[in-house]
Design an enzyme around this catalytic site. Structure first.
Site, mmCIF file in Angstrom:
data_model
loop_
_atom_site.group_PDB
_atom_site.id
_atom_site.type_symbol
_atom_site.label_atom_id
_atom_site.label_comp_id
_atom_site.label_asym_id
_atom_site.label_seq_id
_atom_site.Cartn_x
_atom_site.Cartn_y
_atom_site.Cartn_z
ATOM 1 C CB ALA A 220 26.331 -23.207 14.198
ATOM 2 C CG ASN A 221 31.698 -24.419 14.865
ATOM 3 O OD1 ASN A 221 31.751 -25.202 15.795
ATOM 4 N ND2 ASN A 221 31.918 -23.114 15.018
ATOM 5 C CG HIS A 222 29.700 -30.383 12.668
ATOM 6 N ND1 HIS A 222 28.405 -30.802 12.810
ATOM 7 C CD2 HIS A 222 29.917 -30.275 11.338
ATOM 8 C CE1 HIS A 222 27.862 -30.955 11.622
ATOM 9 N NE2 HIS A 222 28.759 -30.634 10.702
#
Ligand code: CTP
Length: 421
Positions: A220-222
């Site tokens: 995932a990412n932020h």
């Protein structure tokens, strides 16, 4: 002429309270506005005081509360409040209050202030579905919108009784976002919000995708989705219809927006492919994974404990570049206008800006919004961006709240097809 506030900080906000049970939720809105540094004046109708008393509003806003035009007559408060306001938010607005607004009554402090103010007015109706759908309410809402008042769509869900339907007051967080969008919006000649996106349909992606590795883990990412959300709120107050494609976003849906939730890059790509033909603009604010697992493991990936050191090799493959694909698919047609985002940190000798310019030329979207994230930006309320055209040339710059950035991006978007506005 007053200078425009660039955020809620220091802004004078008049909060009108109509006589509905949802008034208790507005206490959280007032708290939120005060926490952002706004100077809040609460003006309740007499009926609303049956639900939430003046003491609550006085304590939360740190100002005395006036309801009738015959209080503080020496200060001519019924004129002063409206004149001084940078923004008016009415939540909840009852059917009765909407009717009084429509015909221009001035029989209490709130309606008198509404006749005086030239600031943007955001109204959040709340009532039972039957009332909301009644012809007279529909006509009053249509007329108020025509006059430039921002009447938010009520949320759909459980109402006060055992019934459910359209008519709930949107959650305070969504109202606060709408207030942010309204106060930073460009103005028409009379001080109201410039409704230059009426009739436009915007498809906005937001959030960050998740790529499953096995039943419990994902890449995932932020991304929080806040920039996409700010774009949606800003577009809505300027009159657009908005379809949000939300990748793992834990935020209240903006009132009036259509929302489709997705998980992975492939799901997001499928929704965009299906919807972009109907849109006047595609705004790719989502952080889309560039890589996904070559094969998702059906079973949880285990560590091999024989030597106590083994690490699994997880093979990845590329995902579709949705932005690039959308540009190619458009094949020279003017619609949809396509906006990409580029968060860059710079690498080696290349500055973040150089990388963004190269990306603008490579992706060939109409606009690329470049964000230098060397200093960190994910989840933060503020942002600083440059808007590049397809040749990598800077066409606009914006700093400040994500909402202010959103309006700057929409200004450029509106300018792409001026004949529509
Ligand atoms: N994007 C997309 N599809 C992808 C990856 C990104 O549509 N598979 C879009 C994003 O929504 C954004 C823009 O492309 O609007 C730029 O995203 P970014 O990750 O900065 O670009 P990449 O092409 O992935 O370049 P990089 O090599 O820098 O990661």
């Amino acid at each position: 002429m007053k200078s425009l506030p660039r955020s809620l900080e220091g802004a004078r906000v008049l909060v009108g309270i109509g006589g509905g049970i949802a008034a208790y939720k507005t206490a959280h809105l007032v708290r939120g506005l005060v926490a952002e540094g706004a100077d809040v004046r609460v003006v309740p109708t007499t009926a609303s005081l049956e639900f939430v008393g003046a003491a609550t509003w006085e304590a939360l806003s740190h100002h005395p509360v006036l309801t009738s035009v015959f209080e503080d007559v020496d200060e001519v408060a019924h004129v002063r409040f409206g004149q001084e306001a940078d923004l008016v938010v009415i939540a909840p607005a009852t059917a009765d209050l909407l009717a009084r607004m429509r015909i221009g009554r001035a029989d209490d402090m709130l309606t008198a202030s509404l006749l005086v103010t030239r600031a943007p007015v955001v109204v959040a109706p709340a009532m039972h579905t039957e009332m909301w759908e009644h012809d007279s309410v529909r006509e009053n809402v249509a007329m108020l919108r025509e006059r430039g008042v921002t009447v938010l769509e009520p949320a759909v869900g459980r109402l006060t009784g055992p019934d459910s339907g359209a008519g709930r007051l949107p959650e305070p967080e969504a109202l606060l976002d709408a207030a942010r969008a309204a106060i930073t919006a460009p103005r028409d000649g009379r001080g109201g919000i410039r409704r230059d996106l009426v009739g436009r349909e915007l498809l906005i992606t937001a959030g960050g995708t998740r790529e499953d590795l096995d039943p419990v883990r994902f890449l995932a990412n932020h991304s929080s989705g806040k920039q996409g959300w700010a774009l949606a709120h800003a577009a809505l107050v300027r009159g657009a219809r908005v379809h949000l494609v939300a990748a793992n976003v834990a935020l209240e849906t903006p009132p009036g927006a259509r929302r489709t939730d997705v998980g992975s890059a492939a799901e997001l790509a499928a929704v965009v492919a299906e919807q972009r033909g109907q849109a006047d603009a595609l705004v790719m604010a989502a952080a889309v994974a560039d890589f996904t697992a070559a094969e998702r493991s059906e079973a949880k990936i285990k560590k091999d404990d024989a030597d106590g050191e083994s690490v699994p090799a997880i093979a990845l493959r590329r995902t579709e570049d949705i932005l690039r694909h959308s540009v190619l698919d458009r094949a020279g047609a003017a619609r949809p206008a396509i906006v990409g985002f580029a968060a860059e940190t710079g690498a080696g000798a290349s500055s973040a800006l150089e990388l963004a310019r190269a990306k603008a030329r490579r992706k060939a979207a109409d606009l690329l919004v470049f964000n230098d994230i060397s200093a960190g930006v994910f989840g933060a309320a503020d942002n600083s961006v440059r808007v590049l055209d397809r040749d990598g040339e800077e066409v606009a710059r914006a700093e400040g709240s994500k909402t202010a950035v959103a309006h700057a991006v929409l200004d450029e978007l509106a300018a792409l097809h001026p004949e529509v506005s």
